[in-house]
Structure formats: structure tokens, C-alpha cells
Scaffold this motif. Structure first.
Motif, mmCIF file in Angstrom:
data_model
loop_
_atom_site.group_PDB
_atom_site.id
_atom_site.type_symbol
_atom_site.label_atom_id
_atom_site.label_comp_id
_atom_site.label_asym_id
_atom_site.label_seq_id
_atom_site.Cartn_x
_atom_site.Cartn_y
_atom_site.Cartn_z
ATOM 1 N N UNK A 300 -13.580 17.661 57.426
ATOM 2 C CA UNK A 300 -13.229 16.630 56.886
ATOM 3 C C UNK A 300 -13.300 15.910 55.532
ATOM 4 N N UNK A 301 -12.978 14.536 55.534
ATOM 5 C CA UNK A 301 -13.262 14.087 53.670
ATOM 6 C C UNK A 301 -13.034 12.387 54.386
ATOM 7 N N UNK A 302 -13.628 11.383 53.154
ATOM 8 C CA UNK A 302 -13.827 9.894 52.882
ATOM 9 C C UNK A 302 -14.300 10.075 52.302
ATOM 10 N N UNK A 303 -14.721 8.895 51.811
ATOM 11 C CA UNK A 303 -15.134 7.751 50.591
ATOM 12 C C UNK A 303 -15.554 6.807 50.798
ATOM 13 N N UNK A 304 -16.492 6.356 50.196
ATOM 14 C CA UNK A 304 -17.203 4.350 51.062
ATOM 15 C C UNK A 304 -17.541 4.417 49.254
ATOM 16 N N UNK A 305 -16.973 2.920 49.110
ATOM 17 C CA UNK A 305 -16.837 1.867 48.084
ATOM 18 C C UNK A 305 -17.746 0.868 48.447
ATOM 19 N N UNK A 306 -18.885 0.460 47.640
ATOM 20 C CA UNK A 306 -19.547 -0.597 47.443
ATOM 21 C C UNK A 306 -19.078 -1.856 47.423
ATOM 22 N N UNK A 307 -18.816 -2.821 48.440
ATOM 23 C CA UNK A 307 -18.416 -3.926 48.957
ATOM 24 C C UNK A 307 -18.956 -4.892 47.660
ATOM 25 N N UNK A 308 -20.511 -4.548 47.398
ATOM 26 C CA UNK A 308 -21.328 -5.741 46.879
ATOM 27 C C UNK A 308 -20.477 -5.488 45.056
ATOM 28 N N UNK A 309 -20.203 -4.398 45.235
ATOM 29 C CA UNK A 309 -19.641 -3.927 43.364
ATOM 30 C C UNK A 309 -18.468 -4.650 43.141
ATOM 31 N N UNK A 310 -17.369 -4.281 44.209
ATOM 32 C CA UNK A 310 -16.107 -4.774 44.148
ATOM 33 C C UNK A 310 -16.102 -6.721 44.045
ATOM 34 N N UNK A 311 -17.086 -7.589 44.665
ATOM 35 C CA UNK A 311 -17.300 -8.378 44.615
ATOM 36 C C UNK A 311 -17.906 -9.275 43.177
ATOM 37 N N UNK A 312 -18.453 -7.921 42.237
ATOM 38 C CA UNK A 312 -18.722 -8.722 41.310
ATOM 39 C C UNK A 312 -17.335 -8.104 40.356
ATOM 40 N N UNK A 313 -17.112 -7.047 40.906
ATOM 41 C CA UNK A 313 -16.251 -6.805 39.618
ATOM 42 C C UNK A 313 -15.111 -8.050 40.144
ATOM 43 N N UNK A 314 -14.886 -8.495 41.086
ATOM 44 C CA UNK A 314 -13.036 -9.771 40.948
ATOM 45 C C UNK A 314 -14.373 -10.101 40.881
ATOM 46 N N UNK A 315 -15.647 -11.321 40.132
ATOM 47 C CA UNK A 315 -16.106 -12.233 39.888
ATOM 48 C C UNK A 315 -15.222 -13.563 40.325
ATOM 49 N N UNK A 316 -14.491 -14.564 39.826
ATOM 50 C CA UNK A 316 -14.246 -14.948 40.258
ATOM 51 C C UNK A 316 -12.364 -15.346 40.145
ATOM 52 N N UNK A 317 -11.539 -14.123 40.281
ATOM 53 C CA UNK A 317 -10.190 -13.848 40.309
ATOM 54 C C UNK A 317 -9.681 -13.101 41.414
ATOM 55 N N UNK A 318 -9.908 -14.179 43.155
ATOM 56 C CA UNK A 318 -9.775 -14.398 44.028
ATOM 57 C C UNK A 318 -8.587 -15.528 45.117
ATOM 58 N N UNK A 319 -8.159 -15.621 43.581
ATOM 59 C CA UNK A 319 -6.468 -16.571 43.744
ATOM 60 C C UNK A 319 -5.306 -16.186 44.375
ATOM 61 N N UNK A 320 -5.340 -14.398 44.720
ATOM 62 C CA UNK A 320 -3.849 -14.269 44.983
ATOM 63 C C UNK A 320 -4.763 -13.505 46.224
ATOM 64 N N UNK A 321 -5.637 -13.026 46.459
ATOM 65 C CA UNK A 321 -6.103 -12.958 47.971
ATOM 66 C C UNK A 321 -6.082 -14.008 49.208
#
Ligand code: AMP
Length: 420
Positions: A300-321
Motif C-alpha cells: 500500500x501507499x498513500x499520503x495526507x494533506x493538511x487542509x488548514x495549512x492549504x487554506x493558510x498558504x492560499x490566503x486570499x488567492x481563491x479567484x481562480x478556483x
């Protein structure tokens, strides 16, 4: 007295939740393109699962679990991570009897009793993927590329991918012995926990956050020099294929990750502007975990991404989503009759899958417009006694200021066709 939320938890108010949903949409779309199906496991499991899976002498199990006895006297634990539960579900639901590999992803809350700080919470959310049943190096690279692709699509910059191999049950024991010897010879340089772990689980000494221990362990023998041929070939293949896909990486020989179940490939993705908690993604192979959880020998293989940290690094750059539909209708209504009509109209708009709202506070027309603006309405429909008498309303585009007269019977049609 006002009751506050527990330390280390966050409230996601609608504006933040909208950002979360945009991220989740990117994740779900991407997983669809990569052919991963979503799995939802319980938020709590029998404690034994994590003790066995994650490892008795890991930070998570020793210090960070929310464990309690339920009313039936069972020891249960709020899940601190997603891999062990997915593997438990894989075994319990006999997914191994399907054609392999099994490709799964999850999004959900995790719980760790750690010291809260920026980017570290006691309840946080992870997006993770797990591929079971395939040990091909191409799968390692697919999994890594999925994480990299997600960050690209989200528009994240300044990320670094680090990889390593922690070997397998054939080659790790010899390395462990070497490491134990090194630790024994340098015992005085390590903290009490590390000294203890040096006997039981020496690899975990690499996880220690104590700066003295970090310094001392940096001189220790590296697992990568002890890999058997199989692990070394696998690692080289992973590197080659990453290069083939033009995914930039660095080898970090100290990257062993904090959980016992890892074998062979380990990796982490760090974001430059996250400060101390710079890891946004961590993962690796766990070729013995399925067996450990009572299933057949399955890699098996996998990963986990921290969503709160994603929110933080994206800060206010959501326009393209991509966001939910932009049209939002607000019915400004004046007078009792108009209010009743407005209630009917709002209902009808919603029945036609259009976002609609109206005033419920008996505000003046001016104040209703102000509120419409405040909730980002795209259009305002004005409904008063005159409109009722004439059978037509004015619909105002709040962005351009354009106003159209529309027959009441034709409102739904008009609203449906606005942007088509
Ligand atoms: P791990 O399961 O420890 O490998 O963590 C995977 C990812 O989850 C990390 O790279 C972080 O982005 C995130 N993460 C782990 N622990 C926390 C925490 N306490 N608070 C917020 N995010 C976390």
C-alpha cells in the motif's frame, strides 16, 4: 459565562467554508481524473487499531491520541490519521478480493492532542489517498504526482518535494542495529524520550523536535546506505519516473516520518511560507500494514494533506478556483401583499435551482438594497404594490446597474436565461 470552543479547534464560518468547498471541489475533480473513489470511515475506531497500525512508541500513540472508554467499557480513539482506518475498512470489507489495485481517497477531520500553534490544531482536516494492492514504483509516482498536481491546480508556489526510502523488513533490521549502536555510543547527547526509544524503536529518534537531539541524530548512519537491492531498485525507479514526469524532488536521507507503518518510499511536500509547521503533505509506502491489520499480504501507499495549512498558504488567492453559482437573487419587497408574493417567488426560484432570498426584517427599500449588497446578490427583483398592479417587476443587475422590466409570469424564464 460564555462557553468557548475547545483549545486547538477552529470554527469555519460561511466565508471560510466556501473556500474549503472550493478546495474540496478541486480535490474531488482531480481524484475523479486519477480514478480514485471516495471512502468515509468512522471518526473513531477501536484504540487497538492505532496502537497496532501507527505504532506503540510513536508520538501519536504515546502522547497525542484522544482515547476514552465508552459506556460499553470499550477503549475507543478519535482517529489521529486516516491510513489505519482505510486499511481496516479494506480488510473488513474484503476489498482485496476485488481486482487490484484499490484506489481510495478521503477528506475528513483528524484529532491529535498536540500543543496548538499556528498551523497545528487538535482537530484538523486531511485529504488523503491510499492505493492498495500494487507495489509498482509507478504507483508511488502516480500518488506523488496527484499531490503535486493538486497544489499546481490550487496555484501554490514555492513548494519542495523531499523523498527517501526507509527500507523493508529485510534490510531495516540490520540498519536498526547500526542505529542502535550509534545511539548507544552517543546516548548522553539525547533527551530522555530518545534514550528510551533508542532501545525499542530507534528510528523514532529522527522525529524528536529537541534541537540537541536533532543535531546529534544528523551524524547518525542513514537508512538509505543500508537498503537491500529490491528497495534500492525501487527507490531508483521512483526517482527516474519522477524525472520522466518532470517532477522536481530532493532526496532527504533523514526523512523517516513519524509513523511505524512506513516501508520503502517516504515523501513530504513543504511550503516555504508556512514557518515552523511547513509540511503540507506527507506520505509513503506501507507494505506490511494490511497484514498487520489481519488482511492478506498486500502492499500500500498513500499520503495526507493538511487542509488548514492549504487554506493558510492560499490566503486570499481563491479567484481562480471554481465557486458555487454566482447568480444570487434578492427580492426587495414593500407592503403586505408584495411580501406574500415575494415568499411565493422566492420559493419558485429555489424550486428552479436558483439561489434566492428576500427581506425578513421589514426593512426600508434602501436598507433592503444595502442588505442585498452585503450578501453579494447578483440581481435584485423589486416587488411592490405598483409591480403587483402592473404584473411586471424590475430586475436590476447589481454589477452593471442594468434594469429590465420583466413580466411576473416570465421571471423564472428570465432568471434562468440571464447568463446563457
Ligand atoms: P501526518 O499524518 O502527520 O503525516 O500529517 C500529514 C499532514 O497533515 C501534514 O503534512 C500536515 O499538513 C497535516 N497535519 C498533521 N498534523 C496536523 C495538526 N496537528 N494540525 C494541522 N495540520 C496537521
Amino acid at each position: 459565562m460564555v462557553i468557548k470552543r475547545p483549545r486547538g479547534t477552529l470554527d469555519f464560518l460561511p466565508e471560510e467554508t466556501e473556500k474549503l468547498q472550493r478546495i474540496e471541489k478541486e480535490i474531488r475533480d482531480l481524484c475523479l481524473y486519477y480514478n480514485y473513489g471516495e471512502i468515509r470511515t468512522p471518526t473513531f475506531e477501536h484504540t487497538e487499531l492505532f496502537v497496532r497500525g501507527v505504532g506503540e512508541t510513536t508520538d501519536i500513540v504515546e502522547k497525542e491520541m484522544y482515547t476514552f472508554t465508552d459506556r460499553g467499557n470499550r477503549s475507543v480513539t478519535l482517529r489521529p490519521e486516516g491510513t489505519a482506518p482505510v486499511v481496516r475498512a479494506f480488510v473488513e470489507n474484503k476489498l482485496y478480493s476485488n481486482m487490484q489495485p484499490t484506489k481510495l481517497f478521503y477528506i475528513g477531520p483528524m484529532y491529535r492532542y498536540d500543543r496548538p500553534q499556528a498551523g497545528r490544531y487538535r482537530q484538523f482536516h486531511q485529504f488523503g489517498v491510499e492505493v492498495l494492492g500494487a507495489d509498482d514504483a509507478a504507483v508511488d509516482v502516480e500518488v506523488i504526482s496527484l499531490a503535486v498536481k493538486l497544489f499546481e491546480r490550487l496555484g501554490l508556489k514555492n513548494l519542495s518535494l523531499y523523498i527517501n526510502s526507509v527500507g523493508c523488513l529485510d534490510c531495516r533490521p540490520a540498519y536498526k542495529e547500526e542505529l542502535k549502536n550509534y545511539l548507544k555510543e552517543n546516548l548522553q547527547s539525547f533527551c530522555a524520550t530518545c534514550r528510551e526509544r533508542s532501545k525499542q524503536n530507534p528510528l523514532r529518534v529522527f522525529d524528536c523536535k529537541n534541537s540537541e537531539c536533532k543535531k546529534a541524530i544528523s551524524q547518525a548512519p542513514r537508512v538509505i546506505s543500508y537498503l537491500c537491492n529490491k528497495c534500492l531498485n525501487h527507490f531508483n525507479e521512483v526517482c527516474e519516473m519522477l524525472e520522466l514526469l518532470e517532477i522536481k524532488y530532493l532526496v532527504d536521507e533523514m526523512l523517516v516520518r513519524g509513523l511505524d507503518y512506513y516501508t520503502s518510499t517516504t515523501f513530504e511536500i513543504l511550503a516555504e511560507n508556512l514557518g515552523a509547521q511547513s509540511a503540507i503533505c506527507g506520505g509513503g509506502r506501507y507494505d506490511k500494514l494490511v497484514e498487520e491489520c489481519g488482511g492478506p499480504d498486500t502492499p500500500g501507499i498513500g499520503f495526507a494533506v493538511g487542509i488548514e495549512r492549504l487554506l493558510y498558504v492560499l490566503s486570499s488567492n481563491y479567484e481562480h478556483l471554481e465557486s458555487s453559482p454566482q447568480q444570487k437573487f434578492f427580492i426587495v419587497n414593500v407592503g403586505e401583499e408584495a411580501k406574500k408574493e415575494a415568499a411565493k417567488l422566492v420559493n419558485k426560484l429555489r424550486d428552479n435551482n436558483l439561489s434566492a432570498d428576500m427581506d425578513h426584517m421589514n426593512r426600508s427599500v434602501k436598507a433592503q438594497f444595502k442588505f442585498a449588497n452585503r450578501i453579494n446578490s447578483s440581481h435584485v427583483i423589486i416587488l411592490g404594490e405598483d409591480e403587483l398592479a402592473s404584473g411586471s417587476v424590475t430586475i436590476k443587475d447589481m454589477k452593471t446597474g442594468r434594469e429590465d422590466k420583466v413580466e411576473i409570469n416570465n421571471i423564472i424564464n428570465y432568471c434562468n436565461n440571464i447568463y446563457t
